[in-house]
Write a protein that holds these residues in place. Structure first.
Motif, PDB file in Angstrom:
ATOM      1  N   VAL A   1     -21.437  -3.694   0.756  1.00 47.97           N
ATOM      2  CA  VAL A   1     -20.033  -3.584   0.339  1.00 47.97           C
ATOM      3  C   VAL A   1     -19.907  -2.800  -0.962  1.00 47.97           C
ATOM      4  CG1 VAL A   1     -19.434  -5.718   1.540  1.00 47.97           C
ATOM      5  CG2 VAL A   1     -20.134  -5.821  -0.847  1.00 47.97           C
ATOM      6  N   PRO A   2     -18.686  -2.331  -1.293  1.00 51.72           N
ATOM      7  CA  PRO A   2     -18.488  -1.504  -2.488  1.00 51.72           C
ATOM      8  C   PRO A   2     -18.206  -2.310  -3.756  1.00 51.72           C
ATOM      9  CG  PRO A   2     -16.489  -1.513  -1.204  1.00 51.72           C
ATOM     10  CD  PRO A   2     -17.500  -2.317  -0.435  1.00 51.72           C
ATOM     11  N   LEU A   3     -19.057  -3.285  -4.046  1.00 48.41           N
ATOM     12  CA  LEU A   3     -18.917  -4.068  -5.263  1.00 48.41           C
ATOM     13  C   LEU A   3     -19.990  -3.647  -6.248  1.00 48.41           C
ATOM     14  CD1 LEU A   3     -18.412  -7.677  -3.816  1.00 48.41           C
ATOM     15  CD2 LEU A   3     -16.662  -5.972  -4.355  1.00 48.41           C
ATOM     16  N   ASP A   4     -19.661  -3.653  -7.549  1.00 53.12           N
ATOM     17  CA  ASP A   4     -20.679  -3.381  -8.560  1.00 53.12           C
ATOM     18  C   ASP A   4     -21.472  -4.660  -8.820  1.00 53.12           C
ATOM     19  OD1 ASP A   4     -19.128  -4.962 -10.312  1.00 53.12           O
ATOM     20  OD2 ASP A   4     -18.358  -3.233 -11.425  1.00 53.12           O
TER      21      ASP A   4
ATOM     22  N   LYS B   1     -17.220  -6.558  -9.039  1.00 49.82           N
ATOM     23  CA  LYS B   1     -15.927  -5.871  -9.091  1.00 49.82           C
ATOM     24  C   LYS B   1     -15.888  -4.779  -8.024  1.00 49.82           C
ATOM     25  CE  LYS B   1     -12.823  -3.329 -12.078  1.00 49.82           C
ATOM     26  NZ  LYS B   1     -12.831  -2.056 -12.723  1.00 49.82           N
ATOM     27  N   LEU B   2     -14.747  -4.691  -7.304  1.00 48.08           N
ATOM     28  CA  LEU B   2     -14.556  -3.642  -6.308  1.00 48.08           C
ATOM     29  C   LEU B   2     -14.555  -2.278  -6.992  1.00 48.08           C
ATOM     30  CD1 LEU B   2     -13.840  -3.031  -3.278  1.00 48.08           C
ATOM     31  CD2 LEU B   2     -11.455  -2.970  -4.044  1.00 48.08           C
ATOM     32  N   VAL B   3     -15.330  -1.345  -6.455  1.00 46.94           N
ATOM     33  CA  VAL B   3     -15.398   0.023  -6.975  1.00 46.94           C
ATOM     34  C   VAL B   3     -14.555   0.914  -6.063  1.00 46.94           C
ATOM     35  CG1 VAL B   3     -16.936   1.987  -7.380  1.00 46.94           C
ATOM     36  CG2 VAL B   3     -17.688  -0.335  -7.955  1.00 46.94           C
ATOM     37  N   GLY B   4     -13.732   1.774  -6.642  1.00 42.88           N
ATOM     38  CA  GLY B   4     -12.985   2.761  -5.865  1.00 42.88           C
ATOM     39  C   GLY B   4     -11.793   2.204  -5.118  1.00 42.88           C
ATOM     40  N   GLU B   5     -11.038   1.334  -5.750  1.00 39.28           N
ATOM     41  CA  GLU B   5      -9.880   0.751  -5.064  1.00 39.28           C
ATOM     42  C   GLU B   5      -8.968   1.849  -4.524  1.00 39.28           C
ATOM     43  OE1 GLU B   5      -6.445  -2.627  -5.642  1.00 39.28           O
ATOM     44  OE2 GLU B   5      -8.156  -2.545  -7.005  1.00 39.28           O
TER      45      GLU B   5
ATOM     46  N   VAL C   1     -13.672   7.324   0.056  1.00 34.77           N
ATOM     47  CA  VAL C   1     -14.831   8.163  -0.267  1.00 34.77           C
ATOM     48  C   VAL C   1     -15.605   7.553  -1.433  1.00 34.77           C
ATOM     49  CG1 VAL C   1     -15.520  10.409  -1.209  1.00 34.77           C
ATOM     50  CG2 VAL C   1     -13.925  10.290   0.716  1.00 34.77           C
ATOM     51  N   ARG C   2     -14.923   7.148  -2.495  1.00 35.47           N
ATOM     52  CA  ARG C   2     -15.608   6.537  -3.645  1.00 35.47           C
ATOM     53  C   ARG C   2     -16.277   5.233  -3.225  1.00 35.47           C
ATOM     54  NH1 ARG C   2     -18.907   5.404  -6.337  1.00 35.47           N
ATOM     55  NH2 ARG C   2     -18.839   4.563  -8.439  1.00 35.47           N
ATOM     56  N   GLN C   3     -15.601   4.449  -2.371  1.00 35.96           N
ATOM     57  CA  GLN C   3     -16.210   3.209  -1.888  1.00 35.96           C
ATOM     58  C   GLN C   3     -17.450   3.500  -1.054  1.00 35.96           C
ATOM     59  OE1 GLN C   3     -13.755   0.136  -0.237  1.00 35.96           O
ATOM     60  NE2 GLN C   3     -12.236   0.305  -1.869  1.00 35.96           N
ATOM     61  N   ALA C   4     -17.414   4.552  -0.242  1.00 34.13           N
ATOM     62  CA  ALA C   4     -18.588   4.921   0.551  1.00 34.13           C
ATOM     63  C   ALA C   4     -19.760   5.271  -0.367  1.00 34.13           C
ATOM     64  CB  ALA C   4     -18.261   6.084   1.477  1.00 34.13           C
ATOM     65  N   GLU C   5     -19.485   5.980  -1.447  1.00 32.14           N
ATOM     66  CA  GLU C   5     -20.548   6.321  -2.404  1.00 32.14           C
ATOM     67  C   GLU C   5     -21.158   5.058  -2.998  1.00 32.14           C
ATOM     68  OE1 GLU C   5     -18.542  10.575  -3.783  1.00 32.14           O
ATOM     69  OE2 GLU C   5     -18.249   8.778  -5.021  1.00 32.14           O
ATOM     70  N   GLN C   6     -20.337   4.083  -3.366  1.00 29.09           N
ATOM     71  CA  GLN C   6     -20.849   2.829  -3.930  1.00 29.09           C
ATOM     72  C   GLN C   6     -21.628   2.035  -2.890  1.00 29.09           C
ATOM     73  OE1 GLN C   6     -20.631   1.837  -7.203  1.00 29.09           O
ATOM     74  NE2 GLN C   6     -22.051   0.216  -6.593  1.00 29.09           N
ATOM     75  N   VAL C   7     -21.105   1.998  -1.669  1.00 26.38           N
ATOM     76  CA  VAL C   7     -21.805   1.294  -0.592  1.00 26.38           C
ATOM     77  C   VAL C   7     -23.192   1.896  -0.391  1.00 26.38           C
ATOM     78  CG1 VAL C   7     -21.835   0.930   1.916  1.00 26.38           C
ATOM     79  CG2 VAL C   7     -19.754   0.443   0.604  1.00 26.38           C
ATOM     80  N   LEU C   8     -23.290   3.206  -0.391  1.00 26.69           N
ATOM     81  CA  LEU C   8     -24.589   3.852  -0.193  1.00 26.69           C
ATOM     82  C   LEU C   8     -25.532   3.607  -1.368  1.00 26.69           C
ATOM     83  CD1 LEU C   8     -23.176   6.987   1.506  1.00 26.69           C
ATOM     84  CD2 LEU C   8     -24.866   5.438   2.522  1.00 26.69           C
ATOM     85  N   ALA C   9     -25.003   3.580  -2.583  1.00 27.69           N
ATOM     86  CA  ALA C   9     -25.839   3.237  -3.743  1.00 27.69           C
ATOM     87  C   ALA C   9     -26.363   1.814  -3.595  1.00 27.69           C
ATOM     88  CB  ALA C   9     -25.040   3.390  -5.037  1.00 27.69           C
ATOM     89  N   ASN C  10     -25.488   0.902  -3.183  1.00 23.67           N
ATOM     90  CA  ASN C  10     -25.902  -0.490  -2.990  1.00 23.67           C
ATOM     91  C   ASN C  10     -26.899  -0.623  -1.841  1.00 23.67           C
ATOM     92  OD1 ASN C  10     -24.166  -1.132  -5.075  1.00 23.67           O
ATOM     93  ND2 ASN C  10     -22.606  -2.059  -3.762  1.00 23.67           N
ATOM     94  N   LEU C  11     -26.679   0.144  -0.776  1.00 19.29           N
ATOM     95  CA  LEU C  11     -27.608   0.123   0.355  1.00 19.29           C
ATOM     96  C   LEU C  11     -28.988   0.591  -0.081  1.00 19.29           C
ATOM     97  CD1 LEU C  11     -28.129  -0.308   3.378  1.00 19.29           C
ATOM     98  CD2 LEU C  11     -27.305   2.022   3.760  1.00 19.29           C
ATOM     99  N   GLY C  12     -29.036   1.614  -0.916  1.00 20.33           N
ATOM    100  CA  GLY C  12     -30.319   2.068  -1.450  1.00 20.33           C
ATOM    101  C   GLY C  12     -31.036   0.966  -2.206  1.00 20.33           C
ATOM    102  N   GLU C  13     -30.288   0.184  -2.984  1.00 18.24           N
ATOM    103  CA  GLU C  13     -30.879  -0.959  -3.707  1.00 18.24           C
ATOM    104  C   GLU C  13     -31.401  -2.002  -2.733  1.00 18.24           C
ATOM    105  OE1 GLU C  13     -31.511  -1.351  -6.967  1.00 18.24           O
ATOM    106  OE2 GLU C  13     -30.755   0.679  -7.287  1.00 18.24           O
TER     107      GLU C  13
ATOM    108  N   SER D   1     -10.744  -8.212  -0.578  1.00 17.34           N
ATOM    109  CA  SER D   1      -9.431  -7.624  -0.808  1.00 17.34           C
ATOM    110  C   SER D   1      -9.601  -6.201  -1.343  1.00 17.34           C
ATOM    111  CB  SER D   1      -8.652  -8.478  -1.809  1.00 17.34           C
ATOM    112  OG  SER D   1      -7.393  -7.908  -2.048  1.00 17.34           O
ATOM    113  N   GLY D   2      -8.961  -5.228  -0.686  1.00 13.89           N
ATOM    114  CA  GLY D   2      -9.054  -3.833  -1.108  1.00 13.89           C
ATOM    115  C   GLY D   2     -10.272  -3.095  -0.577  1.00 13.89           C
ATOM    116  N   GLN D   3     -11.167  -3.784   0.106  1.00 16.85           N
ATOM    117  CA  GLN D   3     -12.376  -3.141   0.637  1.00 16.85           C
ATOM    118  C   GLN D   3     -12.018  -2.221   1.796  1.00 16.85           C
ATOM    119  OE1 GLN D   3     -15.332  -5.870   2.152  1.00 16.85           O
ATOM    120  NE2 GLN D   3     -16.683  -4.227   2.796  1.00 16.85           N
ATOM    121  N   LEU D   4     -12.527  -0.976   1.742  1.00 16.89           N
ATOM    122  CA  LEU D   4     -12.253   0.008   2.782  1.00 16.89           C
ATOM    123  C   LEU D   4     -13.491   0.428   3.567  1.00 16.89           C
ATOM    124  CD1 LEU D   4      -9.862   2.338   0.723  1.00 16.89           C
ATOM    125  CD2 LEU D   4      -9.237   0.513   2.334  1.00 16.89           C
TER     126      LEU D   4
END
Length: 137
Positions: free
Chosen positions: A35-38, A42-46, A50-62, A119-122
């Motif tokens: 998910v796109p949480l830091d 906190k939700l990133v890219g509300e 596209v910004r949420q996808a970037e965060q999701v991929l960063a989190n997936l890498g972790e 809430s707000g997750q895309l």
């Protein structure tokens, strides 16, 4: 270790394979939806898929690093996007392609959905990856 299959009798998929075959005895990691949480939750890219996808991929890498794997060893993903607009889905898929995750190519499904868990997750991505054997030194 991973054999990617594009079936000649089917319509050729754009930049992904129809199936991935993994030899028996290989360790697999089944990752929960990313998910796109830091790190603070906190939700990133509300409002910005596209910004949420970037965060999701960063989190997936972790997540992948934590289990001893990486993007190159992902064999399947499901990419969920809250939208019924194919241009939004395409924009998210472009982020996936740019990340290196779609190299391989892996098997993937891109879905437009009504809502996701926060809430707000895309955007959310689930993944299955091979965990390669550790190299001894």
């Amino acid at each position: 270790m991973i054999r990617r299959v594009t079936v000649p009798a089917l319509f050729p998929p754009p930049r992904y394979s129809h199936a991935s075959v993994v030899e028996a005895g290989t360790r697999l990691a089944f990752l929960a939806g990313t998910v796109p949480l830091d790190a603070a939750g906190k939700l990133v890219g509300e409002g910005d898929a596209v910004r949420q996808a970037e965060q999701v991929l960063a989190n997936l890498g972790e997540q992948l690093r934590a289990v001893g794997s990486d993007f190159a060893h992902v064999v399947a993903t499901d990419v969920y996007v809250v939208s019924d607009d194919t241009s939004v889905l395409s924009a998210v898929w472009e982020v996936v392609e740019a990340s290196g995750l779609s190299l391989g190519p892996h098997s993937s499904t891109l879905l437009g959905v009504n809502c996701l868990g926060y809430s707000g997750q895309l955007v959310e991505i689930t993944a299955t990856a091979v965990v390669p054997e550790a190299v001894s030194s």
